[in-house]
Design a protein around this motif. Structure first.
Motif, PDB file in Angstrom:
ATOM      1  N   PRO A 126     -17.339  -1.834  -4.831  1.00 64.70           N
ATOM      2  CA  PRO A 126     -16.688  -2.788  -3.908  1.00 64.70           C
ATOM      3  C   PRO A 126     -15.225  -2.539  -3.821  1.00 64.70           C
ATOM      4  O   PRO A 126     -14.671  -1.955  -4.781  1.00 64.70           O
ATOM      5  N   THR A 127     -14.589  -2.868  -2.787  1.00 64.40           N
ATOM      6  CA  THR A 127     -13.113  -2.747  -2.589  1.00 64.40           C
ATOM      7  C   THR A 127     -12.230  -2.987  -3.813  1.00 64.40           C
ATOM      8  O   THR A 127     -11.253  -2.780  -4.354  1.00 64.40           O
ATOM      9  N   GLU A 128     -12.900  -4.360  -4.298  1.00 67.01           N
ATOM     10  CA  GLU A 128     -12.321  -5.103  -5.404  1.00 67.01           C
ATOM     11  C   GLU A 128     -12.349  -4.091  -6.783  1.00 67.01           C
ATOM     12  O   GLU A 128     -11.669  -4.337  -7.556  1.00 67.01           O
ATOM     13  N   ALA A 129     -13.101  -3.047  -6.975  1.00 65.34           N
ATOM     14  CA  ALA A 129     -13.213  -2.185  -7.851  1.00 65.34           C
ATOM     15  C   ALA A 129     -12.759  -0.743  -7.436  1.00 65.34           C
ATOM     16  O   ALA A 129     -13.001   0.191  -8.286  1.00 65.34           O
ATOM     17  N   THR A 130     -12.066  -0.610  -6.466  1.00 63.63           N
ATOM     18  CA  THR A 130     -11.154   0.663  -6.063  1.00 63.63           C
ATOM     19  C   THR A 130     -12.376   1.709  -5.492  1.00 63.63           C
ATOM     20  O   THR A 130     -12.391   2.572  -6.337  1.00 63.63           O
ATOM     21  N   THR A 131     -13.238   1.606  -4.819  1.00 63.48           N
ATOM     22  CA  THR A 131     -14.064   2.537  -3.883  1.00 63.48           C
ATOM     23  C   THR A 131     -15.233   2.849  -4.887  1.00 63.48           C
ATOM     24  O   THR A 131     -16.522   2.662  -4.205  1.00 63.48           O
ATOM     25  N   PHE A 132     -15.414   3.499  -6.109  1.00 62.37           N
ATOM     26  CA  PHE A 132     -16.401   3.800  -6.720  1.00 62.37           C
ATOM     27  C   PHE A 132     -16.328   3.205  -7.942  1.00 62.37           C
ATOM     28  O   PHE A 132     -15.494   3.571  -9.009  1.00 62.37           O
ATOM     29  N   THR A 133     -17.540   2.411  -8.359  1.00 60.39           N
ATOM     30  CA  THR A 133     -17.831   2.125  -9.807  1.00 60.39           C
ATOM     31  C   THR A 133     -18.915   2.760 -10.311  1.00 60.39           C
ATOM     32  O   THR A 133     -18.757   3.339 -11.687  1.00 60.39           O
ATOM     33  N   CYS A 134     -19.797   3.105  -9.644  1.00 54.53           N
ATOM     34  CA  CYS A 134     -21.151   3.826 -10.061  1.00 54.53           C
ATOM     35  C   CYS A 134     -21.371   4.935  -9.175  1.00 54.53           C
ATOM     36  O   CYS A 134     -21.086   4.878  -8.049  1.00 54.53           O
ATOM     37  N   CYS A 135     -21.898   6.304  -9.635  1.00 55.62           N
ATOM     38  CA  CYS A 135     -22.315   7.248  -8.980  1.00 55.62           C
ATOM     39  C   CYS A 135     -23.643   7.925  -9.406  1.00 55.62           C
ATOM     40  O   CYS A 135     -23.697   8.055 -10.553  1.00 55.62           O
ATOM     41  N   HIS A 136     -24.151   8.407  -8.667  1.00 54.17           N
ATOM     42  CA  HIS A 136     -25.446   9.064  -9.107  1.00 54.17           C
ATOM     43  C   HIS A 136     -25.629  10.437  -8.353  1.00 54.17           C
ATOM     44  O   HIS A 136     -26.072  10.456  -7.026  1.00 54.17           O
ATOM     45  N   LEU A 190     -33.413  -4.704 -20.444  1.00 54.50           N
ATOM     46  CA  LEU A 190     -33.652  -3.670 -19.715  1.00 54.50           C
ATOM     47  C   LEU A 190     -34.682  -3.588 -18.701  1.00 54.50           C
ATOM     48  O   LEU A 190     -35.878  -4.063 -19.080  1.00 54.50           O
ATOM     49  N   GLY A 191     -34.483  -3.255 -17.502  1.00 55.71           N
ATOM     50  CA  GLY A 191     -35.617  -3.532 -16.263  1.00 55.71           C
ATOM     51  C   GLY A 191     -35.473  -4.745 -15.705  1.00 55.71           C
ATOM     52  O   GLY A 191     -36.253  -4.797 -14.809  1.00 55.71           O
ATOM     53  N   ALA A 192     -34.916  -5.655 -16.404  1.00 50.33           N
ATOM     54  CA  ALA A 192     -34.771  -7.172 -15.772  1.00 50.33           C
ATOM     55  C   ALA A 192     -33.734  -7.102 -14.588  1.00 50.33           C
ATOM     56  O   ALA A 192     -32.774  -6.536 -14.776  1.00 50.33           O
ATOM     57  N   ARG A 193     -33.816  -8.034 -13.715  1.00 51.92           N
ATOM     58  CA  ARG A 193     -32.708  -8.033 -12.383  1.00 51.92           C
ATOM     59  C   ARG A 193     -31.987  -8.960 -12.990  1.00 51.92           C
ATOM     60  O   ARG A 193     -32.361 -10.247 -13.525  1.00 51.92           O
ATOM     61  N   GLY A 194     -30.690  -8.967 -12.761  1.00 48.82           N
ATOM     62  CA  GLY A 194     -29.419  -9.846 -12.749  1.00 48.82           C
ATOM     63  C   GLY A 194     -28.453  -9.584 -11.912  1.00 48.82           C
ATOM     64  O   GLY A 194     -28.492  -8.439 -11.194  1.00 48.82           O
ATOM     65  N   GLU A 195     -27.182 -10.321 -12.074  1.00 52.32           N
ATOM     66  CA  GLU A 195     -26.096  -9.948 -11.199  1.00 52.32           C
ATOM     67  C   GLU A 195     -25.290  -8.748 -11.718  1.00 52.32           C
ATOM     68  O   GLU A 195     -25.021  -8.837 -12.909  1.00 52.32           O
ATOM     69  N   LEU A 196     -24.533  -7.922 -11.025  1.00 51.21           N
ATOM     70  CA  LEU A 196     -23.911  -6.978 -11.542  1.00 51.21           C
ATOM     71  C   LEU A 196     -22.366  -7.524 -11.482  1.00 51.21           C
ATOM     72  O   LEU A 196     -21.996  -7.812 -10.555  1.00 51.21           O
ATOM     73  N   TYR A 197     -21.854  -7.122 -12.634  1.00 54.94           N
ATOM     74  CA  TYR A 197     -20.481  -7.464 -13.122  1.00 54.94           C
ATOM     75  C   TYR A 197     -19.682  -6.117 -13.288  1.00 54.94           C
ATOM     76  O   TYR A 197     -20.163  -5.255 -14.097  1.00 54.94           O
ATOM     77  N   ILE A 198     -18.446  -6.104 -12.879  1.00 54.34           N
ATOM     78  CA  ILE A 198     -17.615  -4.912 -13.159  1.00 54.34           C
ATOM     79  C   ILE A 198     -16.437  -4.984 -13.860  1.00 54.34           C
ATOM     80  O   ILE A 198     -15.685  -6.018 -13.661  1.00 54.34           O
ATOM     81  N   GLY A 199     -15.983  -4.276 -14.818  1.00 50.53           N
ATOM     82  CA  GLY A 199     -14.746  -4.009 -15.538  1.00 50.53           C
ATOM     83  C   GLY A 199     -14.258  -2.777 -15.609  1.00 50.53           C
ATOM     84  O   GLY A 199     -14.814  -1.975 -14.880  1.00 50.53           O
ATOM     85  N   GLY A 200     -13.342  -2.625 -16.308  1.00 52.85           N
ATOM     86  CA  GLY A 200     -12.659  -1.413 -16.532  1.00 52.85           C
ATOM     87  C   GLY A 200     -11.328  -1.286 -15.581  1.00 52.85           C
ATOM     88  O   GLY A 200     -10.558  -2.090 -14.695  1.00 52.85           O
ATOM     89  N   ASP A 201     -10.706   0.218 -15.666  1.00 50.71           N
ATOM     90  CA  ASP A 201      -9.287   0.372 -15.082  1.00 50.71           C
ATOM     91  C   ASP A 201      -9.394   0.438 -13.579  1.00 50.71           C
ATOM     92  O   ASP A 201      -8.491   0.520 -13.074  1.00 50.71           O
ATOM     93  N   GLY A 202     -10.464   0.255 -12.762  1.00 51.37           N
ATOM     94  CA  GLY A 202     -10.717   0.405 -11.220  1.00 51.37           C
ATOM     95  C   GLY A 202     -10.367  -1.119 -10.774  1.00 51.37           C
ATOM     96  O   GLY A 202     -10.384  -1.401  -9.606  1.00 51.37           O
ATOM     97  N   LEU A 203     -10.429  -2.106 -11.700  1.00 52.43           N
ATOM     98  CA  LEU A 203     -10.568  -3.536 -11.206  1.00 52.43           C
ATOM     99  C   LEU A 203      -9.293  -3.932 -10.453  1.00 52.43           C
ATOM    100  O   LEU A 203      -8.225  -3.841 -11.239  1.00 52.43           O
ATOM    101  N   ALA A 204      -9.423  -4.373  -9.421  1.00 52.21           N
ATOM    102  CA  ALA A 204      -8.149  -4.852  -8.699  1.00 52.21           C
ATOM    103  C   ALA A 204      -7.509  -6.034  -9.289  1.00 52.21           C
ATOM    104  O   ALA A 204      -8.036  -6.503 -10.048  1.00 52.21           O
TER     105      ALA A 204
END
Length: 754
Positions: free
Chosen positions: A451-461, A496-510
């Motif tokens: 999301p924009t709130e995490a500066t463009t890329f948080t995960c990549c595959h 592992l394998g169960a569904r939940g809400e994704l939360y983001i942290g780290g240096d990209g966090l706006a």
């Protein structure tokens, strides 16, 4: 049995006992009778009532009866009756548990994890029967450590102590003669871009721009746009990108909300600012003043945690929200990373609108590494235009929205064969298109999520082999210096394998949302797993799960936010705009598709204040003055009332599918003329999935948009042998007008003229 998270486990056991005793009173009812009474459909794919069974066996061996000899009876292995069965046998000194599972759905490692979760849960219960059900732990320590720490071992070295413009200046010093920008009008070297941006930065500083100042930038895609963005940063300020195509009301809100006191634009666009209280810098009109400014970098004390830009996204409250991004956030995006290669040998294409956060990757991923940045023209482009630009500039690194990527693969795959690394995302990526690209183009495909709130890329595959695309394309693992957590409603890690809400942290966090402390506090929450003081996590609202190897798979949304053609849209903002119409009493908006996997579009459901209060064409015109094009619904359905669920909420599943009557036609239907108009009507009907197209119909009112217009351009070339420019749709959007353009272009082509 209903389970409440706050209920002590001991009380739950008591309630379960009562439920079971009640059930035993009816145990004589045959299973077939139960199925008949419930009128359940039969299917060989699953059991009609349940897929999971729990059996508790009071084995006779445990309670010997005089004169009776007993032997155990085992079911034949490999004959699971339901998806999952846990059989517990009470022996004299222990409980023997056997887990039986359907191997079409579960593998051995999954079954072993489920077993360990159950044992962990039993230990928690045995330790404290009065603990609330929601607080009982199911994750063994090893799995918890793997989810929270091992999957987030992403720390990498990067120049986080430097600002964006300092890193650009380093490139300009190291390779001043290298080409920085390139478009149809020519080239700018790193030295020239550095000099011109320094002059504008000096000018801005004399207007009062400094650290934390917001400077709005409203320019079409051009070298001047890049100069302006860089100059704002060099002056110490933060840029606020504005799209000239936005409605004036939206532009006025952004100017006011961002508290920008300077607007950089040109004479042709400056009128869009209206009566905003802002100092307007017209680059064309003030060129002579700018050219006499010193071309040395101005002094500005900027830290990595100072604001770099404020970018507006759709807001659920009905108003756009400005995401405040710092220099450190951006530097983290393009340094210390492995999801893509960066360096002077790369050629990037600036294709995304500058108010869309993919432009952050395109701009600074190239200019901070000495690469060449090619600029796509400001005019609307066709698939052919894009293909020719990629070849002309020798583009090696390209970002495309998932929708545009799929269009290129379907209709112009040869145009992207020269791209070495193609990043896509912004929506679910089609596995079939991903596999075809890898087979036919041989490049590296990266599914990027963030999301924009995490500066463009948080995960990549990243994917390099078509054989690796065996199902849904994951969003991958967290990139360097990003962290992700998949949590339940109590912010606890899900198994592992169960569904939940994704939360983001780290240096990209706006930093948060500009001038919205309450909204910031709601979405940027304290990080429960971090020892770092003040650490936060961003609640994405995305439902995800971890795959066994640590990759993340996207599974939808938990709220009213959607991704459509790469744009993040809050349905609530559209609903608020519709409800503001004086003739509308209630409104709801959905994303629908004519068929699974087909083109997705927005549908407006409105309850008018009176039967003749408004029509689709009038309502669309009203919304066009308040919302950007990508947020305009394609279909309009008027209802006497919105269907409600039992708890009084809008029952979105009960909203009817739209038909041709829901199109926002403003003209009177007129049959297309035989020949060119009829042929074009057939093309429009196929692409837009509309049964009847009239001569006066407007392409965009029928649900058209730029990606679909690209399809029409391709069909016109194939069937009518005419090279139709994409801009013709905006200049002549009705069927008869576009047919006239095609006729004219066709006659010119036959004469050998352009």
């Amino acid at each position: 049995t209903k389970v409440a998270a706050a209920e002590p486990f001991g009380e739950l056991v008591g309630r379960v006992r009562e439920v079971c005793l009640g059930a035993y009173q009816h145990q004589e009812v045959p299973f077939e009778k139960l199925v008949e009474e419930l009128a359940l459909g039969r299917s060989l794919a699953h059991a009609p009532l349940y897929q999971v069974a729990f059996l508790f066996v009071n084995a006779p061996e445990s309670y010997p009866l005089p004169g009776i000899e007993t032997t155990s009876f085992q079911t034949n292995p490999g004959t699971a009756k339901v998806d999952l069965t846990l059989a517990v046998t009470d022996t004299s000194d222990r409980l023997l548990c056997i887990l039986e599972y359907n191997t079409d759905l579960f593998d051995t490692s999954t079954a072993e994890r489920l077993s360990s979760h159950f044992v962990t849960l039993l230990r928690e219960i045995a330790a404290d029967m009065d603990k609330p059900v929601g607080d009982l732990r199911v994750l063994p320590e090893g799995e918890r450590r793997r989810l929270l720490r091992d999957f987030n071992d992403t720390s990498r070295s990067y120049p986080g102590d430097l600002s964006i413009h300092q890193l650009f200046a380093r490139q300009a010093r190291n390779a001043p003669a290298s080409v920085a920008l390139e478009d149809e009008g020519g080239r700018l070297t790193y030295a020239e871009l550095d000099s011109r941006s320094n002059q504008l930065a000096q000018y801005l500083q004399r207007l009062g721009v400094g650290p934390e100042s917001r400077v709005a930038v409203m320019l079409k895609r051009s070298p001047e746009l890049v100069v302006a963005l860089l100059a704002v940063l060099k002056a110490g300020g933060a840029y606020v990108p504005l799209d000239p195509e936005y409605p004036r009301e939206r532009l006025a809100f952004m100017l006011e909300d961002s508290e920008a006191h300077v607007l950089i634009t040109d004479s042709a666009l400056s009128g869009l600012a209206g009566d905003a209280d802002v100092r307007i810098v017209r680059l064309d009109a003030e060129r002579e003043q700018l050219e006499i400014e010193r071309d040395e970098a101005p002094h500005a004390t900027v830290s990595p945690d100072n604001l770099a830009y404020v970018m507006y996204t759709s807001g659920s409250t009905g108003r756009p929200k400005g995401v405040a991004v710092t220099h450190r956030n951006v530097v983290r995006l393009v340094f210390g990373q492995t999801y893509a290669e960066f360096g002077p040998g790369e050629v990037f294409l600036l294709l995304a609108p500058v108010c869309f956060d993919a432009s952050t990757f395109e701009l600074w991923g190239s200019l901070l590494h000495g690469a060449r940045l090619a600029l796509m023209g400001a005019e609307a482009l066709s698939l052919d235009d894009l293909s020719q630009a990629l070849e002309r500039h020798g583009v090696t690194t390209l970002w495309l929205t998932a929708g545009l990527f799929q269009q290129m693969v379907e209709h112009k795959v040869e145009g992207i064969k020269g791209v070495r690394q193609l990043l896509t995302g912004g929506d679910i990526v089609s596995p079939a298109h991903a596999a075809r690209f890898l087979r036919e183009c041989g490049g590296r495909l990266i599914n990027g999520y963030g999301p924009t709130e995490a500066t463009t890329f948080t995960c990549c595959h990243p994917i390099t082999e078509a054989e690796a695309v065996a199902g849904p394309v994951p969003i991958g693992r967290p990139v360097a210096n990003a962290r992700v957590y998949i949590l339940d409603g109590g912010m606890r890690p899900v198994p592992l394998g169960a569904r939940g809400e994704l939360y983001i942290g780290g240096d990209g966090l706006a930093r948060g949302y500009a001038n919205s402390p309450a909204l910031t506090a709601e979405r940027f929450v304290p990080a429960p797993f971090s020892a770092e003081p003040g650490a936060r996590l961003y609640r994405t609202g995305d439902i995800c799960r971890y795959l066994p190897d640590g990759r993340v798979e996207f599974g939808g949304r938990r709220d009213g936010q959607v991704k459509l053609r790469g744009f993040r849209i809050e349905l609530g903002e559209i609903e608020a705009a519709i409800a503001a119409h004086p003739s509308v009493r209630e409104a709801a908006v959905l994303v629908r598709a004519e068929e699974p996997g087909g083109e997705r579009f927005l549908v407006c459901y409105a309850v008018p204040r009176s039967p003749q209060a408004t029509d689709a064409g009038e309502l669309r015109a009203y919304l066009a003055g308040r919302l950007p094009d990508y947020m305009l619904p394609q279909r309009y359905v008027f209802l006497p009332e919105l269907p409600l669920t039992a708890n009084g909420k809008v029952d979105r599943d009960a909203l009817p599918a739209p038909d041709d009557a829901s199109l926002a036609r403003t003209g009177v239907y007129e049959e297309p003329q035989e020949g060119l108009e009829t042929a074009l009507a057939h093309i429009w009907g196929d692409v837009l999935q509309v049964e009847r197209v009239g001569a006066n119909d407007n392409f965009f009112e029928l649900g058209g948009h730029s990606l679909l217009a690209m399809q029409v351009v391709s069909r016109v070339r194939e069937l009518l042998h005419v090279e139709l420019p994409l801009r013709a749709f905006f200049e002549a959007p009705t069927l008869n007008a576009l047919a006239s353009v095609i006729s004219y272009i066709g006659s010119r082509q036959s004469e050998g003229k352009t």
